[in-house]
Motif scaffolding. Structure first.
Motif, PDB file in Angstrom:
ATOM      1  N   ALA A   1       7.738  -5.865  -4.169  1.00  0.00           N
ATOM      2  CA  ALA A   1       7.106  -4.790  -3.402  1.00  0.00           C
ATOM      3  C   ALA A   1       8.147  -3.813  -2.871  1.00  0.00           C
ATOM      4  N   LEU A   2       9.279  -4.326  -2.405  1.00  0.00           N
ATOM      5  CA  LEU A   2      10.340  -3.457  -1.899  1.00  0.00           C
ATOM      6  C   LEU A   2      10.959  -2.630  -3.027  1.00  0.00           C
ATOM      7  N   LEU A   3      11.137  -3.240  -4.190  1.00  0.00           N
ATOM      8  CA  LEU A   3      11.675  -2.499  -5.331  1.00  0.00           C
ATOM      9  C   LEU A   3      10.714  -1.409  -5.773  1.00  0.00           C
ATOM     10  N   THR A   4       9.416  -1.689  -5.683  1.00  0.00           N
ATOM     11  CA  THR A   4       8.416  -0.686  -6.040  1.00  0.00           C
ATOM     12  C   THR A   4       8.460   0.483  -5.068  1.00  0.00           C
ATOM     13  N   LEU A   5       8.582   0.186  -3.789  1.00  0.00           N
ATOM     14  CA  LEU A   5       8.716   1.246  -2.790  1.00  0.00           C
ATOM     15  C   LEU A   5       9.961   2.091  -3.044  1.00  0.00           C
ATOM     16  N   LYS A   6      11.031   1.437  -3.435  1.00  0.00           N
ATOM     17  CA  LYS A   6      12.305   2.124  -3.620  1.00  0.00           C
ATOM     18  C   LYS A   6      12.247   3.141  -4.745  1.00  0.00           C
ATOM     19  N   GLU A   7      11.331   2.929  -5.718  1.00  0.00           N
ATOM     20  CA  GLU A   7      11.228   3.820  -6.857  1.00  0.00           C
ATOM     21  C   GLU A   7      10.984   5.266  -6.434  1.00  0.00           C
TER      22      GLU A   7
ATOM     23  N   VAL B   1       1.521   6.542  -9.828  1.00  0.00           N
ATOM     24  CA  VAL B   1       1.469   6.275 -11.270  1.00  0.00           C
ATOM     25  C   VAL B   1       2.716   5.521 -11.704  1.00  0.00           C
ATOM     26  N   ASN B   2       3.883   6.009 -11.277  1.00  0.00           N
ATOM     27  CA  ASN B   2       5.132   5.329 -11.619  1.00  0.00           C
ATOM     28  C   ASN B   2       5.202   3.951 -10.973  1.00  0.00           C
ATOM     29  N   ALA B   3       4.665   3.844  -9.750  1.00  0.00           N
ATOM     30  CA  ALA B   3       4.690   2.563  -9.057  1.00  0.00           C
ATOM     31  C   ALA B   3       3.837   1.532  -9.788  1.00  0.00           C
ATOM     32  N   LYS B   4       2.664   1.941 -10.265  1.00  0.00           N
ATOM     33  CA  LYS B   4       1.807   1.009 -11.005  1.00  0.00           C
ATOM     34  C   LYS B   4       2.449   0.599 -12.323  1.00  0.00           C
ATOM     35  N   THR B   5       3.109   1.542 -12.964  1.00  0.00           N
ATOM     36  CA  THR B   5       3.813   1.208 -14.208  1.00  0.00           C
ATOM     37  C   THR B   5       4.904   0.177 -13.946  1.00  0.00           C
ATOM     38  N   PHE B   6       5.618   0.348 -12.846  1.00  0.00           N
ATOM     39  CA  PHE B   6       6.667  -0.600 -12.469  1.00  0.00           C
ATOM     40  C   PHE B   6       6.060  -1.978 -12.184  1.00  0.00           C
ATOM     41  N   LEU B   7       4.924  -2.018 -11.477  1.00  0.00           N
ATOM     42  CA  LEU B   7       4.280  -3.291 -11.163  1.00  0.00           C
ATOM     43  C   LEU B   7       3.769  -3.997 -12.418  1.00  0.00           C
TER      44      LEU B   7
ATOM     45  N   THR C   1       1.706   8.819   1.338  1.00  0.00           N
ATOM     46  CA  THR C   1       2.913   8.027   1.188  1.00  0.00           C
ATOM     47  C   THR C   1       2.644   6.927   0.181  1.00  0.00           C
ATOM     48  N   LEU C   2       3.668   6.440  -0.443  1.00  0.00           N
ATOM     49  CA  LEU C   2       3.526   5.357  -1.402  1.00  0.00           C
ATOM     50  C   LEU C   2       3.295   4.046  -0.681  1.00  0.00           C
ATOM     51  N   LEU C   3       2.272   3.325  -1.089  1.00  0.00           N
ATOM     52  CA  LEU C   3       1.949   2.059  -0.453  1.00  0.00           C
ATOM     53  C   LEU C   3       1.705   1.003  -1.529  1.00  0.00           C
ATOM     54  N   PRO C   4       2.746   0.418  -2.083  1.00  0.00           N
ATOM     55  CA  PRO C   4       2.514  -0.596  -3.088  1.00  0.00           C
ATOM     56  C   PRO C   4       2.024  -1.899  -2.477  1.00  0.00           C
ATOM     57  N   ALA C   5       1.140  -2.566  -3.151  1.00  0.00           N
ATOM     58  CA  ALA C   5       0.684  -3.878  -2.704  1.00  0.00           C
ATOM     59  C   ALA C   5       0.799  -4.830  -3.881  1.00  0.00           C
ATOM     60  N   LEU C   6       1.543  -5.867  -3.708  1.00  0.00           N
ATOM     61  CA  LEU C   6       1.725  -6.848  -4.765  1.00  0.00           C
ATOM     62  C   LEU C   6       0.847  -8.047  -4.489  1.00  0.00           C
ATOM     63  N   PHE C   7       0.083  -8.423  -5.486  1.00  0.00           N
ATOM     64  CA  PHE C   7      -0.838  -9.548  -5.349  1.00  0.00           C
ATOM     65  C   PHE C   7      -0.453 -10.642  -6.319  1.00  0.00           C
ATOM     66  N   SER C   8      -0.554 -11.880  -5.895  1.00  0.00           N
ATOM     67  CA  SER C   8      -0.356 -12.997  -6.804  1.00  0.00           C
ATOM     68  C   SER C   8      -1.405 -14.062  -6.538  1.00  0.00           C
TER      69      SER C   8
ATOM     70  N   ILE D   1      10.017   0.733   6.911  1.00  0.00           N
ATOM     71  CA  ILE D   1       9.237  -0.126   6.025  1.00  0.00           C
ATOM     72  C   ILE D   1       8.401  -1.093   6.856  1.00  0.00           C
ATOM     73  N   GLU D   2       7.155  -1.302   6.452  1.00  0.00           N
ATOM     74  CA  GLU D   2       6.315  -2.338   7.043  1.00  0.00           C
ATOM     75  C   GLU D   2       5.834  -3.268   5.942  1.00  0.00           C
ATOM     76  N   ILE D   3       5.845  -4.558   6.211  1.00  0.00           N
ATOM     77  CA  ILE D   3       5.412  -5.566   5.237  1.00  0.00           C
ATOM     78  C   ILE D   3       4.429  -6.514   5.897  1.00  0.00           C
ATOM     79  N   GLY D   4       3.333  -6.767   5.215  1.00  0.00           N
ATOM     80  CA  GLY D   4       2.359  -7.758   5.675  1.00  0.00           C
ATOM     81  C   GLY D   4       2.201  -8.847   4.634  1.00  0.00           C
ATOM     82  N   VAL D   5       2.071 -10.086   5.068  1.00  0.00           N
ATOM     83  CA  VAL D   5       1.928 -11.212   4.135  1.00  0.00           C
ATOM     84  C   VAL D   5       0.763 -12.102   4.563  1.00  0.00           C
ATOM     85  N   ILE D   6       0.157 -12.737   3.573  1.00  0.00           N
ATOM     86  CA  ILE D   6      -0.875 -13.743   3.814  1.00  0.00           C
ATOM     87  C   ILE D   6      -0.408 -15.045   3.190  1.00  0.00           C
TER      88      ILE D   6
END
Length: 225
Positions: free
Chosen positions: A165-171, A142-148, A6-13, A182-187
């Motif tokens: 992150a949600l927009l990346t999942l939606k792709e 691959v498409n998800a990383k390009t989007f990120l 499954t697609l699991l995008p993780a956005l880091f900042s 959908i599950e989301i974790g935050v720090i």
């Protein structure tokens, strides 16, 4: 070997960590409330996976034991890199041990520590791991990383990180995105004042950020925006 991916995008900042995962079942008869894509290892580290659920469960158990062993020795939870390396070592050992097969999962490990701040690591079944600013694993990665790559910037806020992150999942999402799928974790990174605060036993630096999964109500609110 058949892997459930499954697609699991993780956005880091620089200031925040956000990981988002698709949680879908093969049948409407399955009780998805007992399925976890995002797991808490210790208060400052969380993990998501793509692949075989049973293998992920075993690795989560080993990672939690390793985090508690580190706490017992040093009185603090392990840096994200240290714990990631422990997980990667377990996975690598399985690739060269007789009578066992490699772990059928890829992992994203997100966490915060006082040495490196917020960090994100990807671990492959081979035991190799890398640090990322933003990444995705699983189908359509691959498409998800390009989007990120197009959306990422170092100054992104927590709210924008969650939406990205949600927009990346939606792709690559099939069907409707809801709080059930959908599950989301935050720090949340602690403030300097929190870091300088003393715990009841007088040891400084014990205050750690909390990795937590957003509730279904919170996820629903983000999806409605």
């Amino acid at each position: 070997m058949s892997l459930q991916t499954t697609l699991l995008p993780a956005l880091f900042s620089v200031k925040r960590n956000v990981i988002a995962a698709e949680k879908k079942t093969s049948s409407i008869l399955i009780d998805d409330s007992v399925i976890d894509r995002v797991a808490v290892i210790c208060p400052n580290i969380g993990i998501v996976y793509s692949g075989m659920g049973p293998d992920f469960r075993v690795l989560v158990t080993k990672a939690r034991k390793s985090a508690q062993a580190y706490w017992k020795i040093y009185g603090t939870y392990p840096p994200t890199r240290v714990l990631t390396q422990e997980i990667a070592t377990v996975m690598q050992q399985a690739t060269q041990s007789g009578g066992v097969r490699p772990y059928g999962v890829s992992l994203l490990v997100a966490g915060w520590d006082s040495h490196r701040g917020p960090t994100l690591y990807q671990v492959d079944p081979s035991g190799s791991f890398w640090a990322w600013k933003a990444s995705a694993i699983g189908k359509n990665m691959v498409n998800a990383k390009t989007f990120l790559e197009k959306r990422y910037n170092d100054d992104i806020s927590l709210e924008d990180a969650i939406h990205t992150a949600l927009l990346t999942l939606k792709e690559g999402f099939e069907g409707q995105m809801t709080e059930k799928t959908i599950e989301i974790g935050v720090i949340t990174v602690p403030t300097p004042e929190e870091l300088e605060a003393e715990s009841p036993d007088g040891i400084t630096g014990r205050v750690k950020p909390t990795f937590r999964k957003l509730t279904e109500e919170e996820v629903r609110d983000y999806l409605s925006l």
